[in-house]
Design an enzyme around this catalytic site. Structure first.
Site, PDB file in Angstrom:
ATOM      1  CE  LYS A 166      -7.113   1.380   3.780  1.00 35.19           C
ATOM      2  NZ  LYS A 166      -5.776   2.086   4.291  1.00 35.19           N
ATOM      3  CB  CYS A 177      -4.315  -1.871   4.744  1.00 35.23           C
ATOM      4  SG  CYS A 177      -3.219  -1.836   6.099  1.00 35.23           S
ATOM      5  CD  GLU A 234      -2.558   1.070   2.908  1.00 38.54           C
ATOM      6  OE1 GLU A 234      -1.996   0.313   3.572  1.00 38.54           O
ATOM      7  OE2 GLU A 234      -3.628   1.821   2.885  1.00 38.54           O
TER       8      GLU A 234
HETATM    9  N1  LIG Z   1      -2.631   1.057   6.590  1.00 40.21           N
HETATM   10  C1  LIG Z   1      -3.659   0.807   7.231  1.00 40.21           C
HETATM   11  O1  LIG Z   1      -4.753   0.655   6.825  1.00 40.21           O
HETATM   12  C2  LIG Z   1      -3.298   0.260   8.645  1.00 40.21           C
HETATM   13  C3  LIG Z   1      -4.465  -0.489   9.160  1.00 40.21           C
HETATM   14  C4  LIG Z   1      -3.890  -1.181  10.503  1.00 40.21           C
HETATM   15  O2  LIG Z   1      -2.703  -0.956  11.102  1.00 40.21           O
HETATM   16  C5  LIG Z   1      -4.645  -1.860  11.465  1.00 40.21           C
HETATM   17  O3  LIG Z   1      -4.532  -2.102  12.541  1.00 40.21           O
HETATM   18  O4  LIG Z   1      -6.153  -2.018  11.081  1.00 40.21           O
END
Ligand SMILES: NC(=O)CCC(=O)C(=O)O
Length: 270
Positions: free
Chosen positions: A111, A146, A40
């Protein structure tokens, strides 16, 4: 399907242009793979929030242009991870891009769940509002990014649109490595999909250490491959027939009784 996961670092003292060159060398080392996946916001660096406006680009910008060359050069699908995309109205998105072997865009995904815990992403970026499953020669591939890992309803939406493989580019900190392992395994078993989860490595701006630990999990929960904490290219061959086999033998998805929304469940409860 032969896949290569490019678990790239985004050190704060490296420019995005230099990082694109270095990423290209790692991608080249993945020759032979049919699908190459990056993390990402690797070009800007996920935790370099101040750099988002300057590093934002359109889908004709330098990161997609480099990715097109990589895809054509390898004759492979390249999932670019994601980039900070600027639209015509000046809004910024965290946009994932899948390129086909001829360099054309197979799909994009903005996203949906932008992250606000110890992160300025939710303040700076606009959330997406649609799901995407690309029909490819490697089968139907769903897109997430993510933090979306924590929202099973989004994943079920992808399965309802035909996804059998789901790609997850990420910038997930080492502080929550076990959450990362748990959610990637959980979503694979729950949604009966192959999860290809590619995290960033190294230390980013603000001293945030990324977890690495990129992994591929099949619908039975078997971890087919898992990377260490540092920068590396992880290769794996996936037998995709496992999805239909598991769904036929253990038809969890077919057994659903609450299929559309909570509003359809009319029981009084206790
Ligand atoms: N970059 C992100 O979206 C991090 C997400 C994350 O760390 C989590 O714990 O959920």
């Amino acid at each position: 399907m032969k896949v290569a996961l490019v678990q790239l670092a985004s050190p704060p003292d490296e420019t995005a242009a230099d990082r694109r060159v270095r990423a290209g060398q790692l991608v080249e080392s993945a020759r032979g793979a049919e699908l190459v996946v990056l993390p990402e916001l690797w070009a800007a660096g996920y935790f370099s929030f101040d750099a988002y406006p300057d590093e934002a680009e359109t889908l004709d910008g330098p990161t997609v242009a480099a990715g097109r060359e990589w895809a054509r050069g390898l004759g492979a699908y390249v999932h670019l991870g994601s980039l900070v995309e600027r639209d015509a109205a000046g809004r910024l998105f965290n946009t994932a891009v899948l390129l086909a072997p001829d360099g054309t865009i197979a799909h994009t995904y903005r996203k949906v769940h932008v992250f606000g815990y110890a992160s300025r992403e939710a303040e700076l970026l606009t959330p997406g509002d649609s799901l995407s499953v690309a029909e490819t020669e490697l089968g139907p591939i769903g897109a997430t990014t993510c933090y979306d890992l924590r929202f099973p309803e989004l994943w079920r939406g992808l399965v309802d649109r035909g996804a059998k493989t789901v790609v997850v580019p990420a910038a997930w900190p080492a502080a929550r490595r076990e959450h990362w392992r748990m959610f990637t395994s959980c979503r694979a078993v729950e949604e009966q999909v192959v999860v290809i989860a590619v995290n960033a490595a190294g230390t980013q701006r603000g001293g945030v250490e990324l977890a690495g630990t990129s992994r591929i999990v099949d619908p039975w929960g078997t971890v087919l491959a898992e990377a260490g904490g540092g920068e590396e290219v992880l290769r794996c061959e996936i037998d995709q027939s496992i999805v239909d086999t598991v769904r036929a033998e253990f038809p969890v998805l077919a057994d659903r009784r609450w299929p559309v929304s909570t509003a359809d469940f009319t029981g009084a409860g206790v």
